[in-house]
Design a protein around this motif. Structure first.
Motif, short mmCIF file in Angstrom:
data_model
loop_
_atom_site.label_atom_id
_atom_site.label_comp_id
_atom_site.label_asym_id
_atom_site.label_seq_id
_atom_site.Cartn_x
_atom_site.Cartn_y
_atom_site.Cartn_z
N PRO B 283 -7.82 -12.53 1.21
CA PRO B 283 -8.53 -13.74 0.78
C PRO B 283 -8.81 -13.77 -0.72
O PRO B 283 -9.07 -14.83 -1.28
N PHE B 284 -8.78 -12.59 -1.32
CA PHE B 284 -8.94 -12.46 -2.77
C PHE B 284 -7.79 -11.58 -3.24
O PHE B 284 -7.45 -10.58 -2.59
N SER B 285 -7.17 -11.97 -4.36
CA SER B 285 -5.89 -11.38 -4.75
C SER B 285 -5.88 -9.85 -4.71
O SER B 285 -4.91 -9.25 -4.26
N TRP B 286 -6.99 -9.24 -5.15
CA TRP B 286 -7.00 -7.77 -5.25
C TRP B 286 -6.95 -7.07 -3.90
O TRP B 286 -6.72 -5.87 -3.82
N TYR B 287 -7.20 -7.83 -2.82
CA TYR B 287 -7.10 -7.18 -1.52
C TYR B 287 -5.67 -6.84 -1.13
O TYR B 287 -5.45 -6.06 -0.21
N GLU B 288 -4.67 -7.37 -1.86
CA GLU B 288 -3.30 -6.90 -1.54
C GLU B 288 -3.15 -5.42 -1.91
O GLU B 288 -2.83 -4.61 -1.03
N PRO B 289 -3.36 -5.03 -3.18
CA PRO B 289 -3.23 -3.60 -3.46
C PRO B 289 -4.21 -2.74 -2.66
O PRO B 289 -3.86 -1.62 -2.24
N MET B 290 -5.42 -3.25 -2.43
CA MET B 290 -6.39 -2.45 -1.66
C MET B 290 -5.90 -2.21 -0.24
O MET B 290 -5.94 -1.09 0.27
N TRP B 291 -5.40 -3.26 0.41
CA TRP B 291 -4.93 -3.09 1.80
C TRP B 291 -3.57 -2.39 1.86
O TRP B 291 -3.25 -1.76 2.86
N LEU B 292 -2.75 -2.48 0.81
CA LEU B 292 -1.51 -1.69 0.80
C LEU B 292 -1.83 -0.21 0.99
O LEU B 292 -1.14 0.51 1.71
N GLU B 293 -2.93 0.22 0.36
CA GLU B 293 -3.35 1.62 0.48
C GLU B 293 -4.02 1.86 1.83
O GLU B 293 -3.72 2.84 2.52
N ASN B 294 -4.93 0.96 2.22
CA ASN B 294 -5.66 1.12 3.47
C ASN B 294 -4.72 1.15 4.67
O ASN B 294 -4.95 1.88 5.64
N LEU B 295 -3.62 0.38 4.60
CA LEU B 295 -2.68 0.29 5.72
C LEU B 295 -1.54 1.27 5.60
O LEU B 295 -0.58 1.23 6.38
N GLY B 296 -1.60 2.16 4.61
CA GLY B 296 -0.63 3.25 4.53
C GLY B 296 0.74 2.87 4.03
O GLY B 296 1.72 3.57 4.30
N PHE B 297 0.87 1.75 3.29
CA PHE B 297 2.16 1.38 2.73
C PHE B 297 2.48 2.21 1.49
O PHE B 297 3.61 2.16 0.97
N CYS B 298 1.50 2.94 0.99
CA CYS B 298 1.69 3.79 -0.19
C CYS B 298 0.52 4.75 -0.23
O CYS B 298 -0.48 4.56 0.47
N PRO B 299 0.63 5.81 -1.05
CA PRO B 299 -0.52 6.72 -1.18
C PRO B 299 -1.71 6.02 -1.83
O PRO B 299 -1.55 5.00 -2.53
N GLU B 300 -2.91 6.56 -1.61
CA GLU B 300 -4.12 5.99 -2.19
C GLU B 300 -4.01 5.96 -3.71
O GLU B 300 -3.52 6.90 -4.33
N GLY B 301 -4.43 4.84 -4.29
CA GLY B 301 -4.40 4.69 -5.75
C GLY B 301 -3.12 4.07 -6.27
O GLY B 301 -3.00 3.77 -7.45
#
Ligand SMILES: [Zn+2]
Lengths: 158, 384
Positions: B283-301
């Motif tokens: 719902p807010f643009s920054w949640y894409e990179p945040m959820w990419l990490e939360n959902l395991g599409f990449c390492p944290e950070g």
């Protein structure tokens, strides 16, 4: 006609429970009262009477100072219904010294562009005769001017 | 062993700032009839209805499911309401899927909606609480501090949020149902939009939309319709308290656990490689990179690096929100179901201009409350 305003009101009695009552009575005296979990030792403020992690009652009251740090924040610049403060203003997560959880607080006496994560702040209370069992007893938090807390010291509270 | 569950019909309304041409019953019926038409069924073929929306206060209509039964053909049939704040559209679809997987029903209609123009959601989200500070921050005011924390933690540069805002709006141009169709959207336009909740600008936040989504779910022996079904490969819900000491508000445990559960069921070990696309509640643009990490599409950070590389664009290796996502349309209660529905459309090959070529497995994701409710499913074109 697409919308009809129907002004209504509802009166109710709010019962805050034992733990929150202690917190609210503390505010009426111009002080912060939290509670410690007997299992993990974390200090909650305001406490809801139990630790959400351990599922046990938090019986022990802990007096906390009215100083702490801003862990993170945003600058509210959007008007909406019910807003009581003139925009722009700082809505911050304030972590009191000795507490293990932050709560939202208003930051004033500093330009919005100068607020920082880790900035040290202190509560500014309303006049003694205006104190009541409500967080409105704290007018806002102001910078103390002390050195910022290093990021590592509050990283786990984000 | 659970019975197989298939998505055999999808329907959504056009998502708009104001749908003044329909009432709430008209809105939900429009989506339901489209889902039924897609499945080549009528209300008579449906065994039960599961409906969800955001909290009642958003429109000020209490227990709306009772009065919506007639519009949804549910009179004298089992009907159920689901409540999980902004994630409700996803949770509602999962409750419906459980009714199939458990063998209780063979065909279930599931519907979610919001009619924000009948309401003031900003007000509903900001009602003063007894004895609380008179400090209200509004919808974005809750999330913006966590976004700032993510930026500090990951060291992500400012332009990442703007990239997501542009990418999702460009995708929306290919989706005739999307609310925002910003033909001229670019980085400059986002950067010049008003700062609402610093660090969040106007064009980095979702709009307020009216709209409804509906799906027909069926047991294996009740599959119908012209399009191939989308099979449910895994489904999971998790929640956590809004406040507890040590809570990671940037990368919540409940989201990680929910993803791990749904991947395990679907046999996914590397989501970026194993999935063909994802519809994720951003719902807010920054949640894409945040959820990419939360959902395991990449390492944290490293979520922001994935976004920056273009991997999540429509022509990237793992497109996120090909439909335009929540950033382009936000009928709150329906937004989660739209993610689930769009994932199903993709693996059924019916997404039209925003179709990800050859999509065979997709993730639908929703979250709500103070990042405390999570709902996810993985759907695929192959029978599990
Ligand atoms: Zn504890």
């Amino acid at each position: 006609m697409t919308m009809l305003d129907t002004p209504i009101h509802l009166e109710y009695t709010f019962t805050p429970g034992i733990a929150q009552s202690r917190f609210l009575r503390g505010l009426a005296e111009g002080r912060f009262v939290g509670q410690r979990c007997p299992v993990c030792g974390k200090v909650y403020i305001p406490s809801r009477g139990s630790c959400p992690v351990d599922g046990v009652p938090t019986g022990e009251d802990v007096a906390l100072p009215d100083t702490g740090i801003v862990t993170t924040y945003c600058v509210v610049n959007v008007p909406f219904a019910g807003q009581a403060i003139e925009i722009p203003y700082i809505a911050a997560q304030v972590l009191l010294d000795g507490a293990n959880i932050s709560f939202m607080g208003l930051i004033q006496e500093i330009p919005a562009t100068d607020v920082r994560m880790g900035m040290r702040v202190q509560a500014v209370w309303v006049e003694p005769d205006e104190l009541g069992p409500t967080l409105a007893s704290v007018k806002y938090f102001k910078p103390t001017g002390g050195p910022d807390a290093p990021y590592e010291s509050f990283e786990e509270y984000l | 062993m659970a019975d197989r569950c298939a998505v055999i019909g999808v329907g959504q309304t056009h998502l708009r700032a104001k749908r003044e041409d329909v009432s709430i019953p008209g809105l939900v019926r429009e989506a339901a009839l489209r889902a039924l038409a897609d499945a080549e069924l009528t209300f008579a073929d449906i065994d039960a209805v599961v409906i969800g929306k955001a909290p009642d206060m958003f429109e000020g209509v209490m227990m709306p499911e009772l009065s919506l039964a007639a519009a949804l053909g549910a009179v004298s049939k089992p009907m159920m309401r689901v409540h999980t704040a902004g994630s409700v559209g996803g949770s509602t679809a999962l409750v419906a899927a459980h009714l199939i997987a458990s063998g209780i029903h063979r065909r279930v209609l599931t519907v979610a909606y919001e009619k924000q123009s009948d309401s003031d959601a900003m007000w509903a989200l900001s009602v003063p609480q007894p004895f609380a500070a008179p400090l209200l921050a509004g919808a974005g005011g809750y999330f913006a501090p966590h976004i700032r924390a993510y930026m500090r933690r990951s060291g992500a540069p400012d332009h990442i949020g703007r990239m997501v805002a542009v990418k999702d709006r460009r995708n929306a141009l290919k989706n005739p149902y999307a609310h925002l169709h910003l033909e001229d959207i670019d980085m400059k336009m986002v950067e010049e939009s008003i700062m609402l909740w610093d660090p969040l600008r106007y064009l980095e936040a979702c709009p307020s939309s009216d709209g409804a989504a509906a799906m027909v779910l069926a047991a294996e022996d009740a599959v119908s319709g012209a399009y191939p079904p989308a099979w449910v490969h895994g489904m999971a819900m998790r929640s956590e308290p809004t406040m507890f000491a040590g809570r990671d508000q940037v990368n919540p445990q409940a989201g990680r656990d929910c993803a791990a559960d749904v991947y395990r069921q679907a046999g996914i070990t590397d989501p970026r490689a194993d999935l063909d696309m994802a519809e994720v509640y951003v719902p807010f643009s920054w949640y894409e990179p945040m959820w990419l990490e939360n959902l395991g599409f990449c390492p944290e950070g490293e979520g922001w690096k994935l976004t920056e590389s273009g991997a999540t664009a429509l022509d990237g290796d793992i497109p996120w929100n090909a439909s335009g996502g929540v950033l382009s349309s936000n009928p709150i209660g329906a937004s989660g179901m739209l993610r689930f529905l769009e994932a199903a459309m993709q693996v059924r090959g019916q997404a039209g201009e925003h179709q990800v070529e050859g999509a065979r497995r997709a993730l639908g994701h929703a979250y709500g409350g103070g990042s405390q409710f999570f709902a996810m499913w993985v759907v695929g074109s192959d029978k599990p």
